[in-house]
Every structure is written in C-alpha cells, then in structure tokens.
Design a protein around this motif. Structure first.
Motif, PDB file in Angstrom:
ATOM      1  N   ILE A   1       6.621  15.670  -5.168  1.00 13.65           N
ATOM      2  CA  ILE A   1       5.672  15.231  -6.193  1.00 13.65           C
ATOM      3  C   ILE A   1       4.407  14.725  -5.502  1.00 13.65           C
ATOM      4  CG2 ILE A   1       5.259  13.622  -8.080  1.00 13.65           C
ATOM      5  CD1 ILE A   1       7.330  15.768  -8.700  1.00 13.65           C
ATOM      6  N   CYS A   2       3.277  15.312  -5.849  1.00 14.17           N
ATOM      7  CA  CYS A   2       1.995  14.932  -5.261  1.00 14.17           C
ATOM      8  C   CYS A   2       1.377  13.783  -6.058  1.00 14.17           C
ATOM      9  CB  CYS A   2       1.062  16.139  -5.248  1.00 14.17           C
ATOM     10  SG  CYS A   2      -0.598  15.758  -4.647  1.00 14.17           S
ATOM     11  N   LEU A   3       0.969  12.727  -5.357  1.00  8.74           N
ATOM     12  CA  LEU A   3       0.302  11.604  -6.019  1.00  8.74           C
ATOM     13  C   LEU A   3      -1.191  11.891  -6.088  1.00  8.74           C
ATOM     14  CD1 LEU A   3       2.097   8.546  -4.354  1.00  8.74           C
ATOM     15  CD2 LEU A   3       2.653   9.696  -6.500  1.00  8.74           C
ATOM     16  N   PRO A   4      -1.781  11.909  -7.280  1.00 12.40           N
ATOM     17  CA  PRO A   4      -3.204  12.261  -7.408  1.00 12.40           C
ATOM     18  C   PRO A   4      -4.111  11.178  -6.847  1.00 12.40           C
ATOM     19  CG  PRO A   4      -2.335  11.542  -9.520  1.00 12.40           C
ATOM     20  CD  PRO A   4      -1.163  11.604  -8.589  1.00 12.40           C
ATOM     21  N   THR A   5      -5.268  11.598  -6.338  1.00 11.08           N
ATOM     22  CA  THR A   5      -6.239  10.648  -5.809  1.00 11.08           C
ATOM     23  C   THR A   5      -6.893   9.833  -6.918  1.00 11.08           C
ATOM     24  OG1 THR A   5      -7.927  12.378  -5.885  1.00 11.08           O
ATOM     25  CG2 THR A   5      -6.754  12.075  -3.804  1.00 11.08           C
TER      26      THR A   5
ATOM     27  N   ARG B   1       0.844  -1.189   0.000  1.00 13.14           N
ATOM     28  CA  ARG B   1       0.000   0.000   0.000  1.00 13.14           C
ATOM     29  C   ARG B   1       0.884   1.246   0.000  1.00 13.14           C
ATOM     30  NH1 ARG B   1      -3.152   0.710   5.266  1.00 13.14           N
ATOM     31  NH2 ARG B   1      -3.527  -1.499   4.903  1.00 13.14           N
ATOM     32  N   VAL B   2       0.660   2.132  -0.971  1.00 12.44           N
ATOM     33  CA  VAL B   2       1.399   3.394  -0.998  1.00 12.44           C
ATOM     34  C   VAL B   2       0.809   4.285   0.099  1.00 12.44           C
ATOM     35  CG1 VAL B   2       2.046   5.413  -2.354  1.00 12.44           C
ATOM     36  CG2 VAL B   2       1.893   3.166  -3.450  1.00 12.44           C
ATOM     37  N   GLY B   3       1.610   4.545   1.118  1.00 13.65           N
ATOM     38  CA  GLY B   3       1.095   5.234   2.294  1.00 13.65           C
ATOM     39  C   GLY B   3       1.429   6.699   2.372  1.00 13.65           C
ATOM     40  N   ILE B   4       2.001   7.264   1.311  1.00 15.48           N
ATOM     41  CA  ILE B   4       2.347   8.684   1.324  1.00 15.48           C
ATOM     42  C   ILE B   4       1.728   9.364   0.116  1.00 15.48           C
ATOM     43  CG2 ILE B   4       4.488   8.505   2.673  1.00 15.48           C
ATOM     44  CD1 ILE B   4       6.038   8.268   0.147  1.00 15.48           C
ATOM     45  N   LYS B   5       1.448  10.642   0.247  1.00 15.71           N
ATOM     46  CA  LYS B   5       0.820  11.415  -0.830  1.00 15.71           C
ATOM     47  C   LYS B   5       1.804  12.345  -1.523  1.00 15.71           C
ATOM     48  CE  LYS B   5      -3.232   9.650  -0.154  1.00 15.71           C
ATOM     49  NZ  LYS B   5      -3.775   8.701  -1.160  1.00 15.71           N
TER      50      LYS B   5
END
Length: 820
Positions: A334-338, A325-329
């Motif tokens: 770099i922002c990971l989009p929802t 599970r990717v637990g960081i945003k």
C-alpha cells in the motif's frame, strides 16, 4: 380533679399489644409474599425498575430475607442500572446504588459495580473509594482488584513513588527550605502539596504557619493521613483547592513569606507553575526583596525553586523517530500518498483546537537503542522565579546523565525538509512560552557555507524579557508570540503508538500473508461451489431448451477490522481479491485519510466501509455484515500498547466465533504469553516507596503504598535495568478460535539460571495469526510495550533452584504469583 379514666388491669396492655403485633405480622407477611411474587413477575417481563422497587419494599419489611434474595436483587439492580445509564438518569442510578448499599453495606459486588458506573461518569476519586472497599471486603475479588489497579494509576501517578524514592531530590529540597526558614521565612504556602512532604520539611525546619493546597481529592486525603501520622496536623493546614482559588483572609489570614512548589514537569511549565506563581505573587506572597535591600526575610516574599535554566540538545534517535514520524512510503504493497502528512500529538502547533503538550517525555538514558548527540548541550532559557533572590547553593539537574526521578522533555522534529546535518552546521530554532507550555518550533539547519545572523533572529524575543518581578517576567513569558507553521492541506494526527504501528513492517506483512491464505482458501471453495451450481443450471437449461448466458455476480468475502485506533489493514485486505472490507475507525480525520490512501492505490473508495456508520451502538460493532451473510475474517486487538491484555477480549472472541462463515478466522487465532524472572531494583523503586530513610524519616510509605499496583506497564524490556535470573518460559495460552484449549489456572515451573533476588516477572506475547505466522510484542519493530508483575516481597534464589508460578486467567484479567 382526679383522673376518672379506668386504669387497665396489669398485663392487659401487653396482651393487647401482642394481639396487634400478631395481626400486623400476618399483614406484613402477606405484603412481603405479594411483593415477592410481583417482583418475580416483573423480572419475567423484564420490567427491572418495578421489580427493583418491589425488592426494596420486601427487604425493608423483612430484612431477615436478605440472604435468600441477595443474588436476585443484585441481578435486578444491575439490569435496572443499565437502563438508567442508557437513559442518562444519573441521579436515579446513583440513588438506587445508595439504597442498595444501605441494605447490603458489605457487599463487594455492589460496591464494585457502583465504582464502575462512577468511573464511566468521570468520578475517578469516588470510584476508587468503592473499588478499594470491594477489595477490602473480598481480597480475592479479581474484578474489583483489576478495577482498583486501573483507577489507582489515574489517581496516584507512578512518578510519586519514583520521586519519593529519590533521596537526593528530597535532601536538596529539605536543605533549601531549611535555609529559607532559618533566614526568616516563617509563613509558608505549599502549592500542589501531593503527599505533603515539602510542608513537613518546612514545619520541621521551624516554620510558624504552614498552609498546603492540593486539588486532587485522593492526594488531599492521603496528605491528611500522612500529616496526622507524623503528628503535624496542628501545624499544617491542608486546603482541598487550587492555589488560584485561595483568598485572603477567607482561606489563609495574610500573605506568606515563602511559597514552595514542585508543580513542574519534564517540560518545566506543563503543570502550570507560571500561572500559579503569577497568581501567588499578585495575591498570596509578600513583595520580593529588591536588589541591595537589607532586612528581615520574613517581610519579603520568596519562592522555592528560586529559578530554572532550560538546556537542550539535538539528538538522533531511531526509537523516538519511529514513534513520531512515518518513515516508510510503502506498507505491505500500500502506497502512502504525499498529500497526507502524519503527525504525532507532540507537535508545536499553537492554532490547534485544543491545547496539548507540544512534547513527549522519555527517560533518555533508557531509550531502546540509545541516541546520538548531534550538538553540545546548549542553554535555551533562564526563568527566575525570585528576581534576584537566587539560592545558588542548592540545585537539581534533570539531565539524562543524572540518575534522578525525572524524565526529559522530547520535541520530535516534524517539519524539517532535510534532517541530515554534519559537523560545522548550525541548528536554529524559535523558543517561546505560550499557553503556559515551552514550545520549540521553526527549526532550521544552516550549513557552514551560509551565514546566519543569530543575534538578529532572536532580537524580537529578547526585548520581551525585561528584568522585573516574577509577575512581570511570567506574564512576558506567557504572552510571547511565535510565527505560525505553514498549514498542511491534509494532516492526520495519530497517537505515537499508531505512528509506530504504521512503521511496523513485519506486522503488516504478517497480516497480509495470513489474510491472503484464508481468503484464497475461501475463494477456491466459493469457486468450486459456483462451478457446481453452474453445471446444475446448464443441465437444467439444456433440458428446458433455454440459453443461460447470464453469469451471476459472486458475493464478496467480508472482512471486519475492529482494531483500536488507526489501521490500514482493511485496505490491505481489499487488495487481496473480491473482498468487502470494513473499518471501525471512529475519527472523521482518520476516515478521510483512509479514503485518500484508498484512492491513491486505485482502490475504489466506495469499496471500503466504515462499520460504525452502520451500527447505532459502538458496543454492537460485532454484527453480521448483512442479515444473510457472515464474516470471513474478523481482526481483534488482543494486546494493549501498554503490554496488557485488552479488557473483555475473550467475550469479543466468543461473539466473533458466532459470526464467522465456515472456514473463516479470527486474527490472531491464538496468543502465547511468555515471561522470565528478573532482579530489578528500578522496578521495585518505581512501584512503591521503600521505607522511611529515603523520605528523610517521614512516615509516608504505608499510606501512598496503598495505591501501589502489582503490574508496571509501558516498559521497554530491551533497555530495562535488570538481571535475568531465568530463561523465558511460556506462561499462558489464549486461544480465540478454540477456547476449550484455554485453562483458567496453570502452574509453571521455572528453573533458576543465576543466583539473586527475584523482584519482578516481565511478560510479553507471541501472537499467532496462524500456526506459521507469528508476531512478537517484544521485538525491535514492535509498537507494543511490555509489562511486568512486581513482587511485594523479593525472593532469594540460587542457581539450580526451581520456582513454581501460579498463572490465573479470569475474563481478561491475568495474575501471576509465586507459589510458596
């Protein structure tokens, strides 16, 4: 009528034949000479196929020239084989190697090359045979040894050693088989025989007829050798085939009274036990004894194992979470989009294009950081392989609390909106067996304030599990339907190591800092050059009276990431200035995800290039970004997730150095390899079968241990059961930027700080992006595992002793031995 032909004088025939031979020898020599000249001419013209044909003619006519032309012949063969491979002329390629091996049957280089081609074609068993032969011909041939070690892990999986060393497992299986035979089960079929140990248990117990089937060619041949060595070949018939293909009376004369098998994995059904037992009950086994029926057991069918009970437990485990599970945003800015959902392959989707295991496996007792049990152990499912013919006397547990050869199946939770639970909450899940896999999905949590009708929730499945014979039960299990999970619009499936990499914050922060340094330096240098050029242009404009108001657009800096798998490093590079980053990801799904991440970070999608779209051959990925430009940064994968050095990394580094602009860098710039001496019985038992006592007196170890490899991979050093006998020492330096600092052979003195037996040398790496920024592959955040060299013979040491390790580096292969 008498023979009127004149009789030749004595000796005249010999003279005539000698004269003929003289003329023939001269003609042969002339033909050999011309063929050699033609072969050399064709080599110069790179016509390798014709050159190869000429050399075949030369060697068939003049075998005495073998030693003289051997090296040139090898070169010609290998180059011609490359062309045939590129043209997909498989049969011609294999034919050339067969011809070559007829001429040079004891040439380890040709054997090894033949094995490499076979392995690439997917013929692993055949490849292993050639690699083994090459190693036997030359035990010091490092390329062949490395090839054999890699293929051995495919052919004889490491769990065979662990399982055969599990005395308790062997004892219980032996007792159950012995009991069944004593009760009358005299004809036996061993499904998935492996080394044949269960078949030998049956024969020793007094079985009259024993049949054993094994699909793997390597394991089948191994079983043949083992059965013969234990003098049981007359009583055990081995079949190289799947049990599903066995026919009566073609392969076995009649139905058997007992099937023994261990075609089970940590998830119970993953090795196809349901399918094979359904087929066995329908076609190969006698009918089961019904309840209350008496009579000779030889007239009825039976299966060992008799039944299985699947237990579960909800746990909290940071180590499992970070791999699934990717637990960081936010990753290095770099922002990971929802809109993007990352998932590991261990996901219970039943509508995927290909069926994959919906779980992973772990030795839970050795998971780094441990785990927290959130529920009591609960029963998930009971599977009765024999209807009412249970053997309650003998049982095995694969629980984490038991010290056995088994790992545990782990079902990572992906879709739960709120993962937090507290005492009194209830966890509900849907359990099914579909596609012959145990699936756990639709997990939900109900807190103590809500009511939950558990019986109602499971009614639909309960009705599908009627009591009956094995075929009915297994068919019911195999056809259970489950509800489909809600579809997610954008899903990106990553390997568990790729998920762990995304969660590795120090890795991305380190690369960002290192890239920023290099790009800032090159940008300042470029600005200085641009200013000098502008001043010169202004002076020329003033002299000519022209007004030069147009500014030339500066060229971007080029960054190439050739990391294995999914990587966001190109996007990070693209935020560091006027940069044109290139990614080498291969999967369309991954490219789409990188595009979405770029857009979410206001990074123009067109700026990111996917380099494999620009090259026809993936092996040619290291090329110039443009005909007149060079790379500013090239990112290479040096270490495999398993803990080994990537193959051909030094060759890739050599190419990369030629493609760097002045001041450009390869990342990492150099790597230091560290290791220490340990005593670890666990590593010993996982690497080779230890004697005959553990296998209950059967002679198995010498045969299966031919496939042992000196290096164990995918280790977690932080949780490995071992006793350190020395402090960590530097073993090797691999410099990708300045190769003259590398040495191919190094001796390292190691001081013993604790008395004991040295059984292994675990190792890991410090990767230096520059002299200040370092990544440690053994750190808690690392997505890399560690590896270890396991000694063939333990070495007794005392505190204060000194051992000398010989570390050799050949191409990308590293060997560590203790100097005696």
């Amino acid at each position: 009528m008498p023979n009127l032909r004149p009789r030749p004088r004595r000796g005249a025939g010999r003279v005539a034949r000698a004269a003929g031979r003289g003329a023939g020898a001269a003609g042969r020599d002339e033909l050999v000479s011309r063929s050699l000249q033609s072969a050399e001419h064709c080599l110069g013209a790179q016509d390798f196929g014709t050159a190869y044909a000429h050399y075949l003619l030369v060697l068939s006519l003049a075998p005495e020239l073998k030693d003289d032309v051997k090296e040139t012949f090898q070169y010609t063969l290998f180059r011609w084989a490359e062309e045939l491979d590129a043209l997909s002329r498989t049969q011609d390629l294999l034919g050339c190697y067969e011809q070559a091996l007829e001429l040079f049957p004891h040439d380890e280089v040709i054997c090894n090359s033949m094995g490499e081609h076979l392995f690439r074609m997917g013929f692993r068993d055949e490849a292993a045979g050639y690699f083994r032969k090459a190693v036997k011909l030359n035990p010091d041939f490092s390329d062949a040894k490395e090839n054999f070690y890699r293929v051995a892990n495919w052919l004889v999986e490491r769990w065979h050693f662990i399982m055969l060393n599990d005395t308790r497992r062997n004892t219980i299986y032996n007792a159950a088989i012995q009991k069944a035979v004593c009760l009358g089960s005299k004809s036996i079929l061993d499904i998935g025989a492996g080394t044949g140990i269960l078949s030998m248990f049956a024969k020793k117990a007094g079985a009259h007829l024993v049949y054993a089937c094994e699909l793997s060619k390597t394991m089948y041949e191994l079983a043949c050798d083992i059965v013969a060595a234990n003098e049981m070949e007359a009583g055990i018939k081995l079949l190289h085939m799947k049990s599903l293909d066995i026919e009566i009376p073609k392969h076995i004369p009649e139905r058997v009274s007992l099937v023994v098998t261990e075609t089970v994995d940590a998830g119970l059904f993953g090795e196809g036990i349901l399918e094979s037992l359904i087929h066995a009950w329908e076609h190969l086994l006698l009918q089961p004894k019904t309840k209350g029926e008496n009579g000779n057991c030889e007239k009825y069918g039976k299966v060992i194992p008799a039944s299985a009970v699947i237990f579960g437990m909800a746990v909290e485990c940071a180590e499992i979470r970070r791999h699934h599970r990717v637990g960081i945003k936010d990753i290095a800015g770099i922002c990971l989009p929802t809109s993007v959902k990352f998932q590991s392959p261990a996901y219970s989707s039943i509508d995927a294009e290909e069926t994959i295991e919906p779980y992973t496996t772990e030795k839970m007792s050795r998971v780094p950081g441990g785990y927290l049990a959130l529920t009591e152990c609960f029963e998930i499912m009971t599977v009765d392989f024999n209807n009412l013919q249970l053997d309650d006397e003998h049982s095995l547990s694969t629980s984490p609390s038991e010290e056995t050869c088994w790992e545990q199946a782990v079902y990572p939770v992906h879709d739960l909106a709120d993962y937090w639970i507290k005492p009194g909450d209830q966890v509900m899940m849907e359990v099914s067996c579909q596609d012959y896999y145990l699936r756990i999905q639709s997990i939900s949590v109900f807190n103590s304030e809500h009511e939950m009708d558990v019986g109602k929730s499971f009614t639909k499945n309960k009705d599908l599990l009627p009591l009956g014979n094995e075929a009915e039960l297994c068919s019911a299990l195999a056809n259970l339907q489950t509800s489909k999970p809600d579809a997610v619009e954008q899903t990106c499936v990553l390997e568990s190591t790729e998920v762990a990499l995304l969660n590795n914050i120090p890795y991305h922060e380190g690369f960002k800092m290192a890239m920023k340094k290099v790009l800032s330096s090159l940008t300042l240098e470029k600005l200085g050059q641009a200013m000098d050029t502008q001043c010169q242009n202004n002076e020329m404009s003033c002299e000519s009276g022209q007004n030069n108001s147009e500014q030339s657009v500066p060229e971007p800096l080029y960054v190439l990431d050739v990391s294995e798998g999914f990587s966001i490093l190109p996007i990070i590079a693209g935020t560091l200035g006027q940069v044109k980053p290139y990614s080498s990801v291969e999967k369309d799904q991954h490219r789409m995800t990188l595009d979405l991440i770029s857009e979410a970070n206001h990074f123009p999608k067109e700026t990111l290039e996917f380099w494999l779209r620009h090259v026809e051959d993936e092996s040619a990925v290291l090329q110039r970004p443009k005909s007149d430009k060079l790379w500013s940064i090239i990112i290479l994968d040096v270490i495999e997730p398993s803990g080994l050095i990537q193959q051909e990394i030094m060759e890739k580094a050599a190419i990369s150095r030629c493609l760097l602009q002045s001041g450009g860098k390869i990342f990492p710039q150099y790597v230091l390899m560290f290791g220490l001496l340990v005593e670890s019985q666990t590593l010993v038992e996982e690497s080779a079968v230890q004697g005959t006592e553990r296998t209950l007196g059967f002679n198995i170890a010498p045969f299966i241990n031919q496939f042992q490899v000196p290096i164990r991979v995918f280790l977690d050093l932080s949780s490995l059961p071992c006793i350190p006998l020395s402090k960590p020492v530097e073993l090797l330096r691999l410099d990708l930027m300045t190769p003259y600092l590398n040495t191919s052979n190094r001796e390292v003195k190691v001081c013993i700080c604790k008395s004991g037996q040295v059984t292994a040398i675990p190792f890991w790496y410090h990767m230096y992006l520059d002299d200040e920024i370092r990544l440690d592959t053994s750190s808690e955040a690392s997505h890399w595992k560690q590896a270890a060299v396991v000694l063939e013979t333990p070495i007794q040491v005392e505190m204060g002793d000194e051992l000398v390790l010989n570390v050799q580096h050949h191409k990308s292969n590293i060997s560590i031995t203790v100097k005696q």
